[in-house]
Design an enzyme around this catalytic site. Structure first.
Site, PDB file in Angstrom:
ATOM      1  N   GLY A  31      -8.590  -7.833   4.660  1.00 11.84           N
ATOM      2  CA  GLY A  31      -9.266  -7.195   5.781  1.00 11.84           C
ATOM      3  C   GLY A  31      -8.494  -5.997   6.291  1.00 11.84           C
ATOM      4  N   HIS A  34      -9.499   0.052   4.870  1.00  4.65           N
ATOM      5  CA  HIS A  34      -9.411   1.504   5.029  1.00  4.65           C
ATOM      6  C   HIS A  34     -10.000   2.142   3.779  1.00  4.65           C
ATOM      7  CE1 HIS A  34      -6.082   1.005   2.276  1.00  4.65           C
ATOM      8  NE2 HIS A  34      -5.529   0.143   3.109  1.00  4.65           N
ATOM      9  N   GLY A  36      -8.746   3.255   1.161  1.00  2.00           N
ATOM     10  CA  GLY A  36      -8.195   2.756  -0.109  1.00  2.00           C
ATOM     11  C   GLY A  36      -9.041   1.587  -0.604  1.00  2.00           C
ATOM     12  N   HIS A  37      -9.330   0.641   0.300  1.00  6.06           N
ATOM     13  CA  HIS A  37     -10.211  -0.474  -0.077  1.00  6.06           C
ATOM     14  C   HIS A  37     -11.614   0.052  -0.392  1.00  6.06           C
ATOM     15  CE1 HIS A  37      -7.294  -2.566   2.715  1.00  6.06           C
ATOM     16  NE2 HIS A  37      -7.219  -3.345   1.652  1.00  6.06           N
ATOM     17  N   LYS A 149      -1.246   1.367  -5.083  1.00  3.35           N
ATOM     18  CA  LYS A 149      -0.257   1.435  -3.997  1.00  3.35           C
ATOM     19  C   LYS A 149       0.671   0.225  -4.024  1.00  3.35           C
ATOM     20  CE  LYS A 149       0.778   0.762   0.405  1.00  3.35           C
ATOM     21  NZ  LYS A 149       0.346  -0.486   0.978  1.00  3.35           N
ATOM     22  N   SER A 185      -2.738   2.360   4.250  1.00  2.00           N
ATOM     23  CA  SER A 185      -2.308   0.963   4.305  1.00  2.00           C
ATOM     24  C   SER A 185      -2.818   0.361   5.605  1.00  2.00           C
ATOM     25  CB  SER A 185      -0.778   0.905   4.285  1.00  2.00           C
ATOM     26  OG  SER A 185      -0.339  -0.362   4.721  1.00  2.00           O
ATOM     27  N   SER A 186      -3.157  -0.913   5.552  1.00  2.00           N
ATOM     28  CA  SER A 186      -3.606  -1.590   6.785  1.00  2.00           C
ATOM     29  C   SER A 186      -2.505  -1.567   7.833  1.00  2.00           C
ATOM     30  CB  SER A 186      -3.972  -3.045   6.474  1.00  2.00           C
ATOM     31  OG  SER A 186      -4.954  -3.082   5.463  1.00  2.00           O
TER      32      SER A 186
END
Ligand code: PAF
Length: 283
Positions: A31, A34, A36-37, A149, A185-186
């Site tokens: 969860g 961002h 990237g996901h 990443k 990154s989260s």
């Protein structure tokens, strides 16, 4: 897009896909999604008729003094991003679904997880490989998508898929970056404004290391000292967890650099730990 919590619902959805002859792409996440996901979901939706995203903050990959309790939980925004990027099913399991009471069965990938993040976060990769194994067994994807990443995680999971003979294809997608180069990154959302302005010190140090290597320096210790100096110059308050060059196949630290390798690092700014890497393929 459907959102399901139980294994029964997930398995029934998966059985329908099989009946229709539809391949399934899978993006496992914790969860706090961002771009990237988002890119992983888009890639999966492009390559598979059906895409599953799991959202599960996996307790077993956090150490006792890490950020499990405060890890960002942003379900509504996550669902919106998944819907917009073309996901079909979101699996949001309870902890008991992944870890039934007294669960004590683990997947340990060994050597690849011994260095770098594995050394500074004991138990982390055992937690990752165990939860990803369980998710693969539940979702039964044809393809699974991970970001470059987390290079060590990606290498370790590819090895796990080979070692355990999972019948699926691993797809590792490029790191997505902010306009100044910071890898998405989260955990970036933890950064104060002051620390955010220093957070690019890591990628700049890695780029510096690559540049010195390309100019002919192959001694890992010399390169590490130079990269450390670059981080300290750009972000004196950062504490350096590690910086170095790894063999891209087994992630062992290299003393003398040769391709294919990955230059990688982890630093802390305040309580926020940042990781990044640059793969140097070819010969
Ligand atoms: O990369 C992550 O977000 C996690 O390590 C993963 C692969 C979803 C396992 O919890």
């Amino acid at each position: 897009m459907e959102v399901v919590k139980t294994l029964r619902e997930l398995r029934s959805w998966r059985a329908d896909c099989r009946l229709r002859g539809e391949n399934v792409g899978f993006v496992p996440t914790m969860g706090a999604l961002h771009e990237g996901h988002g890119a992983l979901v888009v890639q999966s939706a492009k390559e598979n008729p059906r895409t599953v995203v799991s959202i599960f903050v996996n307790p077993t990959q956090f150490g006792p003094n890490e950020d499990l309790a405060r890890y960002p939980r942003t379900l509504e925004a996550d669902l919106k991003l998944c819907r917009e990027r073309g996901a079909n099913l979101i699996f949001v399991p309870e902890v008991e679904t992944l870890y039934p009471e007294a669960a004590d069965t683990w997947v340990d990938v060994g050597m690849v997880g011994n260095y770098w993040c594995g050394a500074s976060r004991p138990g982390h990769f055992r937690g990752v490989s165990t939860v990803v194994t369980k998710l693969f067994l539940m979702v039964e994807p044809n393809k699974a998508y991970f970001g470059q990443k987390d290079a060590q995680q990606a290498t370790l999971l590819c090895k796990m898929v080979r070692d355990l003979r999972f019948d699926l294809e691993m797809v590792i997608c490029p790191t997505i970056r902010e306009s100044d180069g910071l890898a998405m990154s989260s955990r970036n959302r933890y950064l104060s404004e002051a620390h955010r302005s220093k957070a690019t010190a890591l990628i700049r140090a890695l780029e510096f290391g690559v540049d010195l290597f390309q100019k002919g320096e192959t001694n890992a210790s010399v390169l590490e000292v130079s990269m450390r100096a670059k981080v300290s110059e750009l972000a004196p308050e950062a504490s350096i967890d590690y910086l170095g060059f790894a063999d891209s196949f087994n992630f062992q630290p290299l003393a003398v650099i040769k391709r294919p390798c990955t230059v990688l690092g982890a630093i802390r700014l305040g309580k926020t730990r940042l990781i990044d890497n640059i793969p140097l393929g070819g010969s």
